[in-house]
Write an enzyme that holds these catalytic residues in place. Structure first.
Site, short mmCIF file in Angstrom:
data_model
loop_
_atom_site.label_atom_id
_atom_site.label_comp_id
_atom_site.label_asym_id
_atom_site.label_seq_id
_atom_site.Cartn_x
_atom_site.Cartn_y
_atom_site.Cartn_z
N GLU A 50 0.83 -1.19 0.00
CA GLU A 50 0.00 0.00 0.00
C GLU A 50 0.88 1.25 0.00
O GLU A 50 1.86 1.35 0.75
CB GLU A 50 -0.88 -0.03 1.25
CG GLU A 50 -1.85 1.11 1.40
CD GLU A 50 -2.73 0.94 2.64
OE1 GLU A 50 -3.66 1.74 2.81
OE2 GLU A 50 -2.48 -0.01 3.44
N LYS A 54 -9.07 2.76 -2.38
CA LYS A 54 -9.41 2.05 -1.16
C LYS A 54 -10.83 2.39 -0.73
O LYS A 54 -11.25 3.54 -0.81
CB LYS A 54 -8.41 2.43 -0.07
CG LYS A 54 -8.50 1.64 1.23
CD LYS A 54 -7.33 2.01 2.13
CE LYS A 54 -7.29 1.21 3.41
NZ LYS A 54 -6.08 1.49 4.21
N CYS A 112 -5.69 -3.14 2.04
CA CYS A 112 -5.55 -3.28 3.48
C CYS A 112 -6.87 -3.44 4.23
O CYS A 112 -7.45 -4.51 4.27
CB CYS A 112 -4.74 -2.11 4.03
SG CYS A 112 -4.02 -2.47 5.66
N SER A 143 -0.03 -3.15 7.05
CA SER A 143 -0.54 -3.65 8.33
C SER A 143 0.62 -3.77 9.31
O SER A 143 1.53 -4.57 9.12
CB SER A 143 -1.21 -5.02 8.11
OG SER A 143 -1.76 -5.50 9.31
N GLY A 170 -5.94 -58.43 6.18
CA GLY A 170 -5.44 -57.30 5.41
C GLY A 170 -5.82 -55.97 6.05
O GLY A 170 -6.52 -55.91 7.06
N GLY A 177 -28.26 -59.43 12.56
CA GLY A 177 -27.25 -58.37 12.62
C GLY A 177 -27.00 -57.72 11.26
O GLY A 177 -27.65 -58.04 10.27
N SER A 213 -23.35 -45.14 -16.02
CA SER A 213 -22.52 -46.35 -16.04
C SER A 213 -21.99 -46.67 -17.43
O SER A 213 -21.05 -47.46 -17.57
CB SER A 213 -23.33 -47.55 -15.53
OG SER A 213 -23.70 -47.34 -14.18
#
Length: 642
Positions: A46, A115, A171, A198, A359, A460, A628
């Protein structure tokens, strides 16, 4: 290299307060350096022509004229360079003074952006000198004898690169509730620049970094931020020269603060990635009505440098930092256990069935089930784990599966499938010495039948073990291991599965279990459907057949997550795996990936439920809807044209 990349530089040159001639000279040097290194944009802090800390000197005509005179020198001295130059300076207009960003290209001013938000609190006192760009100044101004676009409603759009459009803020504009860059992004800006001054106080740079990262992520944009350095006046404040280049929430480059030497950071921005991200984000499907932007056309210079100035992570699903990786694993594991926990509570069932092969995938799934039962206060004996040795089962994997089931204190079953498979071969007239796809799939479907029937018998759920990478490649037997009643690993890529198992070994279980998990981690990836060798060791190794999973996960990430074209994926892989895989290998397995990804969509179209854990999911009910029978032809054509 192009492929949608643009190179940006953020420069903090040496500076003398209120010495426009000196500052112009340093800006010119920095521009030449950036241009020589292939930068297509270079941005400065700036009020970089005058310095930010001039105070009441901003009201001096001498400084105002000096800034214009120095701007003329900068334009003249850089007219032969093709990069876009963005610098800051004060500009008088109708008895008002504006804090502006001036955009220069090939010796011409493309536009001037003032700005918007003028801070006037704490250490800032800008309203004493500057007016806001929101005060409706004229749309064009006379500057150095030419008519130049002026205003906060300007965007700059490349005519020779799709998707490249940039916007400016200065800024304080970033620190307000709705920054100008938000509107700019909604109106097409993929690249956002911030010229800043800043100052640094304790803790501010962390907040500033998070702010910039967040804005780049919210805007699906790249954000280039550059702030004044320590050569500014230190009468009351100190400036650290903090510069950042962010892309969609990630920091690509960041400067060292508090250095008196001139600093420049540079990186390559993936504009194509950002555009693709916006295709999927409904916020970008409608332009905001707050501001009607003028689009200033420009040509971006051709990038001739074939090397990217950014890290291309070979393992995009796996954080390289161990602490970040552990946090990622914990988060994923919690998602998996919570997903399964909800499914068990919803169904009112307290029993489940899982096939254990020894695995990685089935091991992770078992660990998820065990911890879910612990979380819900259920008896682990209601977990029925079944190991089903077949023609290709090795002594090592069988031993690991039996020991793991014992250590997890679940109800374990050992059911040998060889006799049942031989009977099935006889029934369908298949030669058991013909090790073809029928030989393999008979075993996979026999195992799934056992699991499903056992789940019916005990009341289950069958918990699936297949992972995201296998879904991408279709590396599963249709209506075999492809099917379950809830698939806890379906969102986890193969390259991350091993780290999840390692994390479980390190943080969740005792040493005996840890030793078994480490043995599983050392086992080659295999479906174990073809006979073992004479020593009883695995002969059928998945990665010898379909290719390295680390390559396929890389292809999956860039093609599905960001829509990268095959030739771009190839180039990125070439860079990421330099020194590990040669070009022919990368191309060979990319072709395999494309063919399998398209041809195996029918398996993904009828997936069982399972939790999404990361940015990519192949669920047909969620992130991925693909026919697909789509043809892979034009993707392979792009690859063949390399």
């Amino acid at each position: 290299m192009d492929y949608g990349f643009v190179r940006v530089a953020a420069a903090v040159p040496e500076l003398k307060v209120a010495n426009c001639d000196f500052n112009a000279g340093e800006i010119i040097k920095a521009v030449r350096t950036a241009d020589s290194q292939g930068a297509q944009f270079v941005v400065f802090p700036e009020l970089s022509v005058t310095s930010y800390t001039c105070g009441d000197l901003f009201l001096q005509t001498t400084l105002q004229k000096g800034a214009l005179s120095s701007l003329e020198v900068i334009i003249s001295e850089t007219s032969s360079l093709e990069c876009v130059i963005i610098l800051g300076m004060p500009l008088t207009l109708d008895s008002r003074l504006y804090n502006c960003a001036v955009i220069i290209k090939n010796g011409s001013i493309l536009g001037v952006v003032p700005k918007c938000y003028i801070p006037n609190y704490s250490e800032f006192y800008e309203a004493r000198w500057f007016s806001s760009g929101m005060d409706r100044p004229p749309e064009t101004i006379d500057m150095l004898g030419k008519t130049v676009p002026f205003g906060i409603d300007i965007l700059f759009e490349a005519v020779n690169m799709d998707g490249l459009c940039f916007g400016m803020e200065i800024c304080e504009d970033l620190w307000v509730p709705i920054p100008p860059s938000s509107n700019q992004a909604l109106n097409g800006a993929t690249l956002l620049f911030n010229l800043s001054a800043s100052n640094d106080i304790v803790g501010k740079h962390e907040y500033r970094e998070e702010l910039i990262k967040l804005q780049s992520a919210k805007c699906s944009a790249a954000y280039v931020y550059v702030s004044s350095g320590p050569n500014e006046s230190t009468t009351d404040l100190v400036f650290g020269g903090h510069s950042l280049i962010c892309e969609y929430g990630s920091v690509l480059a960041q400067s060292e603060r508090f250095s008196f030497d001139k600093k420049m950071i540079m990186s390559d921005i993936d504009i194509q990635r950002l555009v693709n991200e916006r295709f999927k984000n409904s916020a970008f499907k409608h332009k905001t009505n707050n501001t009607v932007f003028r689009k200033i056309p420009f040509y971006v210079k051709e990038q001739k440098d074939d090397k990217l100035l950014r890290l291309i992570d070979p393992h995009p699903f796996v954080p390289s930092d161990p602490n970040a990786r552990n946090k990622r694993c914990e988060e994923i594991f919690n998602i998996q256990t919570s997903g399964l926990g909800k499914r068990l509570r919803h169904t009112g069932l307290n029993k489940c069935v899982i096939g254990i092969s020894g695995g990685l995938d089935s091991t992770l799934a078992l660990l998820v089930i065990v911890k879910t039962y612990d979380k819900l206060g259920l008896d682990r004996k209601n977990i029925h784990a079944v190991t089903m040795p077949g023609f290709g089962t090795s002594s090592n994997t069988l031993g690991n599966s039996l020991e793991l089931m014992r250590l997890m204190n679940v109800t374990s079953h050992r059911i040998d499938i060889k006799e049942a498979c031989l009977k099935h071969f006889e029934d369908i007239g298949h030669d058991p010495l013909n090790y073809d796809v029928t030989y393999e799939n008979v075993q996979a479907r026999e195992r799934t039948q056992i699991l499903m029937d056992m789940a019916n018998k005990i009341g289950g759920l069958v918990i699936g073990t297949g992972d995201l990478s296998e879904l991408a490649l279709g590396w599963a037997t249709y209506n075999g291991d492809h099917m379950s009643m809830y698939a806890v690993n379906s969102g986890v890529p193969k390259t991350l599965v091993k780290y999840l198992v390692q994390w479980c070994a390190d943080y969740l279980f005792d040493n005996d279990t840890r030793n078994v998990l480490l043995s599983v981690l050392d086992t080659p990836i295999s479906p174990e459907l073809l006979p073992t060798d004479k020593e009883g060791c695995i002969q059928q190794k998945t990665e010898d057949i379909v290719g390295p999973y680390e390559l396929h996960d890389f292809y999956l990430y860039h093609m599905v997550r960001y829509g990268a074209e095959p030739d771009k994926v190839y180039k990125l892989a070439e860079r990421a795996f330099e020194g590990k895989y040669d070009k022919a290998t990368i191309k060979k397995w990319l072709e395999t990936f494309l063919k399998r990804f398209f041809s195996q969509q029918f398996k993904r179209s009828c997936l069982p439920d399972g939790p999404k854990v990361g940015s990519i999911s192949l669920s047909p009910r969620g992130d991925w809807r693909m026919p697909s029978d789509a043809d892979v032809g034009i993707w392979l054509k792009r690859l063949s044209e390399l």
